[in-house]
Design an enzyme around this catalytic site. Structure first.
Site, PDB file in Angstrom:
ATOM      1  CG  ASP A 119      83.317  46.926 130.341  1.00  0.00           C
ATOM      2  OD1 ASP A 119      83.758  47.880 129.674  1.00  0.00           O
ATOM      3  OD2 ASP A 119      83.530  45.749 130.034  1.00  0.00           O
ATOM      4  CG  ASN A 158      86.197  34.718 129.865  1.00  0.00           C
ATOM      5  OD1 ASN A 158      85.757  35.576 129.095  1.00  0.00           O
ATOM      6  ND2 ASN A 158      86.388  34.947 131.156  1.00  0.00           N
ATOM      7  CG  HIS A 185      84.577  38.760 129.151  1.00  0.00           C
ATOM      8  ND1 HIS A 185      85.602  38.903 130.051  1.00  0.00           N
ATOM      9  CD2 HIS A 185      84.932  39.541 128.092  1.00  0.00           C
ATOM     10  CE1 HIS A 185      86.512  39.726 129.561  1.00  0.00           C
ATOM     11  NE2 HIS A 185      86.132  40.127 128.377  1.00  0.00           N
ATOM     12  CD  GLU A 229      85.142  37.784 133.490  1.00  0.00           C
ATOM     13  OE1 GLU A 229      85.022  37.270 132.354  1.00  0.00           O
ATOM     14  OE2 GLU A 229      86.199  38.275 133.899  1.00  0.00           O
TER      15      GLU A 229
HETATM   16  P1  PGA Z   1      90.119  43.052 123.642  1.00  0.00           P
HETATM   17  O1  PGA Z   1      89.062  42.815 124.779  1.00  0.00           O
HETATM   18  O2  PGA Z   1      89.429  43.809 122.544  1.00  0.00           O
HETATM   19  O3  PGA Z   1      91.202  43.872 124.298  1.00  0.00           O
HETATM   20  O4  PGA Z   1      90.592  41.722 123.176  1.00  0.00           O
HETATM   21  C1  PGA Z   1      87.767  42.410 124.442  1.00  0.00           C
HETATM   22  C2  PGA Z   1      87.022  41.959 125.676  1.00  0.00           C
HETATM   23  O5  PGA Z   1      87.657  41.448 126.613  1.00  0.00           O
HETATM   24  O6  PGA Z   1      85.806  42.106 125.700  1.00  0.00           O
END
Ligand code: PGA
Length: 244
Positions: free
Chosen positions: A67, A136, A138, A143
């Site tokens: 992404d 959450n 994702h 999302e």
């Molecule tokens: P993070 O993000 O490794 O910074 O916790 C992971 C994500 O949101 O997929």
């Protein structure tokens, strides 16, 4: 599903890096799906270290990132282009011409769900997809939703993701509201998936994703249906799971 609980962040990172090194040694032309975020920083440092001592050669691989934010230039310090250069690509011998990250160019003439996903298919599909997970549930920037998405597309980020990611920006107002992301369908097509998670803040989403019902309201839960998934989490992220 292989579900591995490691003592801490360091051992999670080491184990995930070892699996990626094994993959590239077994198939030097591997197509890797890569992730950004705080969680994979440690494992990228281990991949760089493995490269420096000659344990792994990345010259033949192709990479596709999950992404990218809409509207940030590749030189913006919070863009995922910048992240990948800082943490991996500028330190190893990955061919930048075969290191793909979704960007505005890919949606200029044709819809992104054709261009980026089609490029992944044309490269032979992803051999190993690395994933983090959001609070959450994702994966990539997919999302919680009414449906599981198919190919690469533009998403509106949820307030919880914007808040979670604001720690990396000067203020919450600077966090982009939209992003490009591989779809859930793209992720599920990978031949092998490794998901990493660390810390208390991920405990609920790890439990709900891997021990609850499969639902697009918790996007990572679809991974319960993947035929070759390894979940590597530290003790803090596993603390609500019915394991061990
Ligand atoms: P993070 O993000 O490794 O910074 O916790 C992971 C994500 O949101 O997929």
């Amino acid at each position: 599903m292989e579900f591995i609980v490691t003592k801490d962040y360091k051992s999670m990172s080491t184990l995930a890096a070892e699996r990626i090194v094994e993959q590239v040694r077994e198939n030097p032309r591997s197509v890797l799906g890569l992730a950004t975020g705080s969680t994979p920083e440690g494992l990228y440092a281990e991949l760089v270290a493995a490269y420096r001592v000659g344990d792994v050669d990345f010259a033949g691989i192709t990479t596709f990132n999950l992404d990218e934010y809409c509207g940030l230039s590749p030189d913006h310090s919070q863009s995922y282009h910048y992240f990948m250069r800082e943490h991996l690509i500028s330190h190893v011998n990955i061919d930048e011409a075969r290191a793909f990250i979704p960007n505005e160019e890919l949606v200029n003439d044709r819809p992104a769900w054709e261009t980026y996903s089609a490029r992944m298919d044309a490269a032979g599909g992803v051999d190993l997809q690395l994933l983090g997970i959001g609070q959450n549930g994702h994966i990539g920037f997919n999302e919680p939703d009414d449906n599981f998405s198919k190919g690469c597309h533009i998403v509106e980020l949820t307030e919880s993701t914007i808040q979670a990611n604001s720690r990396l920006f000067d203020s919450v107002d600077e966090v982009p509201r939209r992003a490009y992301t591989m779809g859930i369908g793209d992720i599920m097509k990978a031949r092998r998936v490794i998901l990493v998670a660390s810390g208390d803040s991920k405990a609920e989403s790890v439990r709900d994703s891997f021990f609850g019902p499969v639902t697009p309201r918790i996007p990572a839960s679809i991974l319960q249906f993947h035929h070759n998934i390894c979940v590597i989490v530290d003790e803090a992220a596993a603390k609500l799971c019915p394991v061990g």
